[in-house]
Design a protein around this motif. Structure first.
Motif, mmCIF file in Angstrom:
data_model
loop_
_atom_site.group_PDB
_atom_site.id
_atom_site.type_symbol
_atom_site.label_atom_id
_atom_site.label_comp_id
_atom_site.label_asym_id
_atom_site.label_seq_id
_atom_site.Cartn_x
_atom_site.Cartn_y
_atom_site.Cartn_z
ATOM 1 N N ILE A 44 35.814 34.511 41.329
ATOM 2 C CA ILE A 44 36.843 34.557 40.388
ATOM 3 C C ILE A 44 36.771 33.271 39.728
ATOM 4 N N ARG A 71 42.620 43.020 38.557
ATOM 5 C CA ARG A 71 42.260 41.925 39.375
ATOM 6 C C ARG A 71 43.419 41.351 39.967
ATOM 7 N N CYS A 108 46.409 37.659 35.423
ATOM 8 C CA CYS A 108 45.675 38.235 36.408
ATOM 9 C C CYS A 108 44.133 37.646 35.911
#
Ligand SMILES: *[C@@H]1O[C@H](CO)[C@@H](O)[C@H](O)[C@H]1NC(C)=O
Ligand SMILES: *[C@@H]1O[C@H](CO)[C@@H](O)[C@H](O)[C@H]1NC(C)=O
Ligand SMILES: *[C@@H]1O[C@H](CO)[C@@H](O)[C@H](O)[C@H]1NC(C)=O
Ligand SMILES: *[C@@H]1O[C@H](CO)[C@@H](O)[C@H](O)[C@H]1NC(C)=O
Ligand SMILES: *[C@@H]1O[C@H](CO)[C@@H](O)[C@H](O)[C@H]1NC(C)=O
Ligand SMILES: *[C@@H]1O[C@H](CO)[C@@H](O)[C@H](O)[C@H]1NC(C)=O
Ligand SMILES: *[C@@H]1O[C@H](CO)[C@@H](O)[C@H](O)[C@H]1NC(C)=O
Ligand SMILES: *[C@@H]1O[C@H](CO)[C@@H](O)[C@H](O)[C@H]1NC(C)=O
Ligand SMILES: *[C@@H]1O[C@H](CO)[C@@H](O)[C@H](O)[C@H]1NC(C)=O
Ligand SMILES: *[C@@H]1O[C@H](CO)[C@@H](O)[C@H](O)[C@H]1NC(C)=O
Ligand SMILES: *[C@@H]1O[C@H](CO)[C@@H](O)[C@H](O)[C@H]1NC(C)=O
Ligand SMILES: *[C@@H]1O[C@H](CO)[C@@H](O)[C@H](O)[C@H]1NC(C)=O
Length: 831
Positions: free
Chosen positions: A198, A136, A129
Motif C-alpha cells: 500500500i 482496500r 481507503c
C-alpha cells in the motif's frame, strides 16, 4: 461472580494524560491524570466531585480483572458507549491493557465475570481507503482492528474519547437510549495498518460501517439496511446473553452529519459492494462456532464539510428499529455534541449532589478511590423502561441485574441510600418480573434469565428495601408472595430462578451433596454453600413475615433459618500445609444418609483450587469460596449462635484475625467476604473492623489503573463496598443495620432524596494518616451514642453522628447491648 478467564499476561499501558483534552479543546475533561496531586482542605460534592472519578480503575488485572465499563453513559442509562477492544478482557468494552480497537458500540455491562455482554452493532471508521478503492478498506473485526495512541483514552462522567492509531479521534457521549459519536479525522488518512504494497495515498473520504455483531460474536441472525440518500443505517439482530439462557433481539438506527454521502452498500467478510442495500444473515446452524460471518452495511462519505469532523448518532431499542430511530431523533435532534455532553454531565452532577465531603488533608488518591466507587454504584441495573418486548406493562423495567448474588450484599444498599427513587424502580421491576414470569430473577441481562449462583438472592434485596421505607408503588404483599414462592415451589429450571432441592430442604433440612431431586433441573454442586444461603434467605422471609404481621410464617421461616446447623460439623479441624490452624467447627457437605462428606477447608480459596469452584458440572460443594469463608457466613441473622459454635467471642475474633492475616486466604475480589471485614462488631470489637477496613483500603481498593480493585466489579459491587466503607456506614444486608466505623474523611454529609433530610457523619480528632481510627465515644444529635451500629431511620430522619477518635481501641461499642441484634443472644458468649 469471579472471572472465568485464564490469567492473562497483561502488558501495562501508560496512563492517559490530558493531551487529548487539550487537543480537542475540552477543558473540563479531567481524564485520569488531571487532578492535582496534593490535597487542600475543601468541601467536595456534586459537580466538583466529578473530576475525581477515574473510569479506568478496574478495567483489568488478569484473572482478577474488574471488567469495569469505562465509557460514556447516564446514571443507570441503557446507552453505554465506548471503544471496544480485542482481547480476553473486553467485558466492559474497553480495557487499558488490551490492544486493537474493533469498533464503537452503544451498549455494555460493567464488571461482569462471564462472557462479554452486548457491544452490538459497532460502528467503525476509516478516514479513507487506500488508493481510494473501497475494497482496500478493512471490513471484518479482525482485519480492521487498530491500536490506539498510548495515553489518549480519556473519560469523564458522560464522556469518553480515544485517538486511534490511524490518527482518528473518537469522542462519545450519550442520552438514555442514544449514543453520539464525534470523529475528528486527520487531513491525510493514515492507513489502517502497515500493509505491504500500500503506497497509494488515500484521499480524505471517510468510510463508516455498522457491523451485525456483538462483543462475544453471539449473533444468531440479523439484518441491516442503508439508505442510499441519507446514509441512515438501520438493523436488527438476535443475540445470546452471556450468563443466562435464551436469546434477545436488539435494533439500531444510525444517522450521520457533517459530510455528504458518496456511496452506500453492504459488506460480507472483507468484501463490500454498493448493491444490494440490505443484508440478511440467517442462523446457519453454526452459531456455536467461534466466529460468525462478518456482515453489515457501510456509508462512504466525501471529505467532511467542517473541521474534519463527522458525527454519528445511534439509537438503540429492544423493541424495534422505529423505536430506536424515535429515541435518537427525540433525544438528540440537532446532533449537538456539546449540549448532549453537558446534559449528561449535569445528570451525573445531580447524582453526586447528595454527598458533600469535607476532605481535610485526605489525599487525592483516596478521594479518587471514593468518588470512583460512588460513580460505579450508578451504572447498573439499567433503565430499559418501555423497552421490554416480553410483556405489556406500565411498570418500570430495569435490567442487567448482573447478578443479585453479588449485588444483594452492598450495591442495592448503596442505591437505596444515594438514589432511593431508582431503587424503588428496581424493586418494582423485580415484582413485575415475578408477576409475568412466575419467579423472581436471580441474575438477568438483555431481557434473559441469568444463572443462579446460590440462594434466591432477590429475597434479600426485597427484604432490605422493605425495611428501608422503599414504598412508592410497591405491593409488599405481592413481594412476600414472591419470596415465599422461592422458599416453597421448586421451578423446573432452578439454574435460572428459585431454588433447587426444596424437597430435601423441607424434609432433611439441608441440601445433600448427593441430593435426589427429580423435580427440577440445575447443577447438583455447591450443596454446602446453597444450604447456608437458603437458610439466610429464609431468615429474610421471616423478617418480612414479622413486618407484615404474619407471626405463624415468622416462626416457620425462623426455624428454617437455623438449618445452617445441619451442615455445621462441630469437630471439623483445619490444617494448612500440615499445620493445624487451631480452629474447630466448619461447614461441611453432607450426604442424603446423614453422614458428613469432606471438602478441604481451604479448597476454593486462592490457596487451593481457586479456579475449580465456578458454576460448572464438576464444581465443588462451596461456590467460589472456601469452607473457611462460608463458615463465617453461616448465620448472618444469628451471629451470637455462630460465635458460640466457633467457640466463643475470643476464639471468634482470633479466627477472624487468622482469616484476614493469612496471606491469600481472605480474597476481597469477590463479594462474599465483604461482610467478614465488619463481623468483629458482632463480638463487641468495632475497633478491629476499623483496622481491617484500613487493611484493605487503599492496599486493595485504590485509584491505580488498570487494577484498582481486586476482582470483578460485578455492576458496581467493589465500588459500593469502597464508598460505604469509607463513609463509615457499612450495611448488614437484609437488615436495616449499618456497622459504624470512622469515616475516612473529617466529615461526610448525605442527603436523602426522598425525605430531603441530611445526615452528618463527623470525626473529632481526625488525622489523615489514619492513626486515630478507633472510636472513643460518639454522640447522636448531641446525646451519647454507644451502639456500634445504627439503623436506617437515621438516614431517613437526618441527624448528626459525631465520633471522637483515638489511637487505641476503647470501651466504646463493646458491650452486648451495643452490638447488632442477633436472633438468639442467651448462648453464653457474653457471660
Ligand atoms: C464545544 O465545546 C468546546 C469546549 O467548550 C468548544 O471549544 C467548542 O467550540 C464547542 N463546539 C461547539 C460546536 O459548540
Ligand atoms: C497492536 O499492539 C499490539 C501490542 O502492543 C501488537 O501486538 C499488535 O500487533 C498491534 N496491532 C496493530 C494492528 O498494530
Ligand atoms: C500505531 O501502532 C504501532 C504499532 O502498535 C505503533 O508503533 C505506532 O506508534 C502507532 N502510531 C500511532 C500514530 O499511534
Ligand atoms: C433518563 O432516564 C432517567 C430515568 O432513568 C430520567 O430520570 C431522565 O429524565 C431521563 N433523561 C432524559 C433526558 O430523558
Ligand atoms: C510502515 O512500515 C515502514 C517500513 O517498515 C515504516 O517505515 C513506517 O513507519 C510504517 N508506517 C506506520 C504507519 O507504521
Ligand atoms: C432469527 O432467530 C430467531 C431466534 O432463533 C428466530 O425466532 C427468527 O425466526 C430468526 N429469524 C430469521 C429471519 O431467521
Ligand atoms: C454538613 O451539614 C452541616 C449542617 O447543615 C453543615 O454545617 C456542614 O458544613 C456540612 N458539611 C459538609 C462537609 O458539607
Ligand atoms: C503452603 O505451602 C506452599 C507450597 O509449599 C507455599 O507456597 C505457601 O506459601 C504455604 N502457605 C502458607 C499459608 O503457609
Ligand atoms: C453415606 O453416603 C456416602 C455417599 O454415598 C457414603 O460414602 C457413606 O459411606 C454413607 N454412610 C453410611 C453410614 O452409609
Ligand atoms: C484440586 O486440584 C487438584 C490438582 O489439579 C486436583 O487433583 C483435585 O482433584 C482438586 N480438588 C478439588 C476439590 O477440586
Ligand atoms: C456521655 O459521655 C461522656 C464521655 O464519654 C461522659 O463523660 C458523660 O457522662 C456521658 N453522658 C451521659 C448522659 O451518659
Ligand atoms: C417513607 O417514604 C415516604 C415516601 O415514599 C415518605 O413520604 C415518608 O416520609 C417516609 N418515611 C420516613 C419515616 O422517612
Amino acid at each position: 461472580m469471579e472471572d472465568l478467564q485464564l490469567l492473562l499476561n497483561s502488558a501495562s499501558t501508560a496512563a492517559a494524560t490530558a493531551t487529548a483534552a487539550a487537543m480537542i479543546g475540552l477543558t473540563k475533561i479531567a481524564g485520569i491524570a488531571a487532578v492535582a496531586s496534593t490535597a487542600t482542605a475543601a468541601v467536595v460534592g456534586g459537580r466538583d466531585a466529578l473530576q475525581y472519578v477515574n473510569h479506568f480503575i478496574g478495567t483489568n488485572n488478569g484473572i482478577h480483572a474488574g471488567h469495569v465499563f469505562p465509557g460514556a453513559n447516564l446514571p443507570f442509562g441503557m446507552a453505554k458507549a465506548v471503544a471496544d477492544v480485542n482481547g480476553d478482557h473486553r467485558q466492559g468494552g474497553f480495557s487499558l491493557t488490551e490492544a486493537g480497537v474493533t469498533g464503537f458500540s452503544h451498549m455494555h455491562d460493567s464488571g461482569t465475570g462471564g462472557g462479554a455482554s452486548l457491544g452490538n452493532f459497532p460502528l467503525f471508521i476509516q478516514a479513507g481507503c487506500p488508493g481510494d478503492e473501497l475494497n482496500r478498506c478493512k471490513f471484518n473485526k479482525k482485519d480492521r482492528a487498530v491500536n490506539y495512541t498510548a495515553g489518549t483514552p480519556m473519560a469523564h462522567p458522560g464522556y469518553f474519547s480515544i485517538q486511534l492509531n490511524t490518527s482518528i479521534i473518537a469522542e462519545m457521549t450519550t442520552t438514555n437510549h442514544t449514543a453520539l459519536y464525534r470523529f475528528t479525522l486527520p487531513d491525510v488518512p493514515v492507513p489502517p495498518f502497515n500493509l505491504t504494497g500500500i503506497s497509494e495515498p488515500a484521499p480524505l473520504s471517510p468510510m463508516i460501517l455498522a457491523d451485525l455483531t456483538d462483543l462475544s460474536d453471539s449473533r444468531i441472525n440479523g439484518t441491516a439496511s442503508v439508505d442510499p440518500t441519507t446514509g441512515r443505517m438501520t438493523g436488527s439482530g438476535q443475540f445470546l446473553p452471556t450468563f443466562g439462557i435464551g436469546n434477545y433481539s436488539l435494533h439500531f438506527c444510525a444517522d450521520f452529519r457533517g459530510a455528504s454521502v458518496r456511496e452506500t452498500g453492504v459488506f460480507v467478510n472483507n468484501r463490500a459492494g454498493s448493491e444490494p442495500k440490505t443484508i440478511n444473515m440467517v442462523d446457519d446452524g453454526l452459531n456455536n462456532s467461534p466466529e460468525i460471518l462478518p456482515a453489515g452495511v457501510y456509508a462512504w462519505f466525501d471529505a467532511p464539510e467542517q473541521d474534519n469532523q463527522i458525527l454519528a448518532r445511534v439509537g438503540v431499542s429492544f423493541k424495534s428499529v422505529e423505536q430506536a430511530c424515535g429515541h435518537a431523533e427525540r433525544e438528540i435532534p440537532d446532533f449537538d455534541f456539546n449540549a448532549t455532553y453537558n446534559a449528561a454531565e449535569a445528570a451525573w452532577a445531580d447524582k453526586f449532589s447528595v454527598l458533600s465531603v469535607d476532605t481535610g488533608a485526605v489525599n487525592n488518591s483516596l478521594q479518587s478511590t471514593f468518588w470512583s466507587g460512588f460513580y460505579r454504584a450508578h451504572i447498573s441495573p439499567q433503565d430499559y423502561t418501555g423497552e421490554n418486548y416480553l410483556w405489556e406493562s406500565d411498570e418500570p423495567y430495569y435490567d442487567s441485574y448482573y447478578c443479585m448474588w453479588d449485588s444483594y450484599r452492598v450495591i442495592h444498599q448503596a442505591i437505596t441510600l444515594f438514589d432511593p427513587w431508582s431503587q424503588t424502580q428496581m424493586i418494582r421491576t423485580l415484582l413485575d418480573i415475578y408477576r409475568h414470569e412466575g419467579k423472581l430473577p436471580d441474575c438477568r441481562m438483555s431481557l434473559c434469565k441469568g444463572f443462579t449462583q446460590g440462594g434466591s438472592s432477590a429475597d434479600i434485596v426485597l427484604v432490605d428495601a422493605f425495611l428501608k421505607n422503599i414504598t412508592d408503588g410497591i405491593d409488599w404483599q405481592l413481594a412476600y408472595e414472591a419470596i415465599v414462592s422461592d422458599a416453597e415451589e421448586e421451578p423446573l429450571n432452578w439454574a435460572v430462578e428459585g431454588r433447587g432441592g426444596l424437597l430435601s430442604w423441607k424434609s432433611l433440612n439441608y441440601i445433600p451433596a448427593d441430593d435426589f431431586d427429580p423435580y427440577g433441573t440445575g447443577l447438583f454442586t455447591r450443596s454446602a454453600s446453597r444450604t447456608i444461603e437458603y437458610a439466610y434467605n429464609d431468615f429474610c422471609i421471616a423478617t418480612m413475615a414479622k413486618g407484615l404481621g404474619n407471626e405463624g410464617d415468622y416462626e416457620k421461616y425462623i426455624e428454617r433459618s437455623t438449618y445452617w446447623r445441619n451442615v455445621w460439623k462441630e469437630d471439623q479441624t483445619s490444617f494448612l500445609n500440615g499445620t493445624d490452624s487451631g480452629f474447630v467447627g466448619f461447614l461441611m457437605p453432607r450426604y442424603l444418609n446423614g453422614t458428613f462428606g469432606y471438602q478441604d477447608t481451604f479448597t476454593c480459596s486462592l490457596l487451593q483450587n481457586f479456579t475449580s469452584c465456578y458454576l460448572n458440572p464438576d464444581g465443588t460443594e462451596f461456590y467460589e469460596g472456601s469452607s473457611w469463608l462460608y463458615s463465617f457466613l453461616a448465620a448472618p441473622g444469628d451471629m451470637a449462635s455462630l460465635i458460640a459454635a466457633m467457640g466463643g467471642r475470643e476464639t471468634f475474633i482470633k479466627r477472624l484475625d487468622y482469616w484476614h492475616e493469612t496471606p491469600e486466604l481472605a480474597y476481597m475480589g469477590n463479594e462474599q467476604p465483604f461482610q467478614t471485614v465488619f463481623q468483629y462488631h458482632h463480638a463487641g470489637r468495632p475497633g478491629k473492623s476499623a483496622e481491617r477496613i484500613h487493611q484493605y483500603i487503599p492496599s486493595q481498593f485504590n485509584d491505580s489503573i488498570p487494577v484498582g480493585i481486586p476482582g470483578n466489579d460485578d455492576s458496581g459491587a467493589m465500588g459500593s463496598f469502597v464508598v460505604l466503607s469509607m463513609m463509615g456506614t457499612y450495611p448488614n444486608p437484609g437488615t436495616d443495620q449499618y456497622y459504624l466505623t470512622p469515616p475516612f474523611f473529617p466529615e461526610v454529609n448525605l442527603t436523602n432524596r426522598m425525605t430531603g433530610n441530611t445526615v452528618t457523619l463527623r470525626n473529632v480528632n481526625f488525622d489523615a494518616g489514619y492513626t486515630n481510627i478507633y472510636i472513643q465515644s460518639a454522640t447522636l444529635n448531641g446525646e451519647n451514642y454507644t451502639k456500634n451500629y445504627i439503623t436506617h431511620d437515621f438516614f431517613l430522619e437526618g441527624g448528626i453522628l459525631e465520633f471522637t477518635l483515638g489511637a487505641n481501641e476503647s470501651a466504646w461499642g463493646t458491650r452486648q447491648e451495643d452490638c447488632p441484634p442477633s436472633l438468639t443472644t442467651d448462648n453464653g458468649i457474653w457471660d
